[in-house]
Design a protein around this motif. Structure first.
Motif, mmCIF file in Angstrom:
data_model
loop_
_atom_site.group_PDB
_atom_site.id
_atom_site.type_symbol
_atom_site.label_atom_id
_atom_site.label_comp_id
_atom_site.label_asym_id
_atom_site.label_seq_id
_atom_site.Cartn_x
_atom_site.Cartn_y
_atom_site.Cartn_z
ATOM 1 N N MET A 224 2.540 17.298 -21.384
ATOM 2 C CA MET A 224 3.128 15.980 -21.166
ATOM 3 C C MET A 224 2.813 15.446 -19.767
ATOM 4 S SD MET A 224 4.432 15.720 -24.110
ATOM 5 C CE MET A 224 5.441 14.241 -24.058
ATOM 6 N N GLY A 225 2.527 16.361 -18.843
ATOM 7 C CA GLY A 225 2.183 15.951 -17.492
ATOM 8 C C GLY A 225 1.971 17.167 -16.608
ATOM 9 N N SER A 235 7.138 10.795 -11.169
ATOM 10 C CA SER A 235 6.384 10.333 -12.331
ATOM 11 C C SER A 235 7.034 9.110 -12.974
ATOM 12 C CB SER A 235 6.275 11.465 -13.361
ATOM 13 O OG SER A 235 5.676 10.996 -14.553
ATOM 14 N N ASP A 236 6.194 8.176 -13.408
ATOM 15 C CA ASP A 236 6.713 7.001 -14.110
ATOM 16 C C ASP A 236 6.756 7.207 -15.623
ATOM 17 O OD1 ASP A 236 4.017 6.962 -14.693
ATOM 18 O OD2 ASP A 236 3.609 5.026 -13.726
ATOM 19 N N SER A 237 6.456 8.424 -16.070
ATOM 20 C CA SER A 237 6.570 8.751 -17.491
ATOM 21 C C SER A 237 8.037 8.907 -17.855
ATOM 22 C CB SER A 237 5.824 10.057 -17.802
ATOM 23 O OG SER A 237 6.241 10.596 -19.046
ATOM 24 N N TRP A 239 9.377 10.313 -20.372
ATOM 25 C CA TRP A 239 9.656 11.652 -20.892
ATOM 26 C C TRP A 239 9.798 12.649 -19.743
ATOM 27 C CZ3 TRP A 239 8.779 16.703 -21.080
ATOM 28 C CH2 TRP A 239 9.233 17.405 -22.184
#
Length: 272
Positions: A224-225, A235-237, A239
């Protein structure tokens, strides 16, 4: 050919399933030499399974796991046995041998894998125990140890053969704040002093982020990262942000999928 880059382990296009359940669906991971790499993600995402794949206990259906440029899944038993001597493992439970003293637990891999005389084994065991602060506990049995002490003894055993890499499976689980702080300090200081490569599976965000050099977050068979702890925190994610900051709702929903609440409630009025 030996790997020419700075990664001790390179995983490429890794696929692994249990029955109809897809655990990994083509993941790539690099584990740099001399660094602490954390593998994180929700429960049941295959983090411990990944350690078993790296150690050759399990074989993937597809993909490569290179250790010093050599593919672990393709190794014959004898070669794999030799490679495993370069890997230490700290199990989640500690996995100490209950009918042996602390001293004999740490001496066991030295007696099993070397032909060193007992006088030298004694010195090495005392050195490892000194490193984890438990030289005075050498004659105790595992049943006499606290949870934190048992985890430190397991750590001493994991470095008994001076491995190049140590894998930690949930090292902080069940530890009180003092024991957790001791383990955090030990993992970082040992990694630097012994120039180890460490791979750590953990749910403990704060402690793991404090010592990791690189973080991978996995879920649903995918990466996922990944990046530094700072990059994961920023992180701008949605999730990753939900996971790292422990948010109750987000891409991973608080409510299990169901029809609308109002439809469910009013359906009861039509039962008569």
């Amino acid at each position: 050919m030996p790997s020419t880059d700075n990664n001790l382990v390179r995983i490429r296009d890794l696929h692994f399933s249990r029955g109809h359940s897809k655990i990994f669906n083509g993941i790539d991971i690099d584990i740099p030499k001399g660094k602490i790499t954390a593998i994180m993600g929700p429960s049941g995402t295959g983090k411990t399974t990944l350690l078993k794949l790296i150690g050759g206990q399990l074989k993937p259906q597809q993909g490569t796991i290179l250790f010093h440029g050599e593919n672990i899944p393709a190794m014959k038993t004898k070669k794999l046995y030799e490679v495993r001597k370069k890997m230490g493992m700290l199990f989640q439970s500690g996995a100490l041998l209950t009918d042996m003293s602390v001293f004999d637990n740490i001496a066991f891999p030295l007696r099993e894998h070397t032909e060193l005389p007992e006088v030298m084994i004694r010195d090495l065991v005392l050195m490892k125990l000194q490193a984890v602060g438990l030289r005075g506990a050498r004659d105790l049995n595992p049943s006499q140890l606290s949870g934190g002490m048992a985890r430190r003894v397991a750590f001493a055993r994991a470095i008994a053969l001076d491995p190049e890499m140590i894998m930690f499976d949930e090292p902080f689980t069940g530890q009180d704040p003092i024991s957790m702080g001791v383990l955090v300090q030990l993992i970082r200081s040992m990694n630097e002093a012994l120039e180890l490569t460490s791979v750590m599976v953990s749910h403990d965000i704060e402690e793991t982020m404090a010592i990791a050099d690189k973080v991978y977050i996995i879920s649903q068979g995918k990466i996922m990262g990944y990046g530094s702890p700072e990059e994961m925190n920023q992180s701008d994610s949605p999730w990753i942000s939900q996971f790292v900051h422990g948010e109750a709702d987000g891409p991973v929903h608080f409510h299990y999928q169901a029809r609308s609440y109002s439809d469910d409630i009013f359906a009861g009025e039509n039962r008569d």
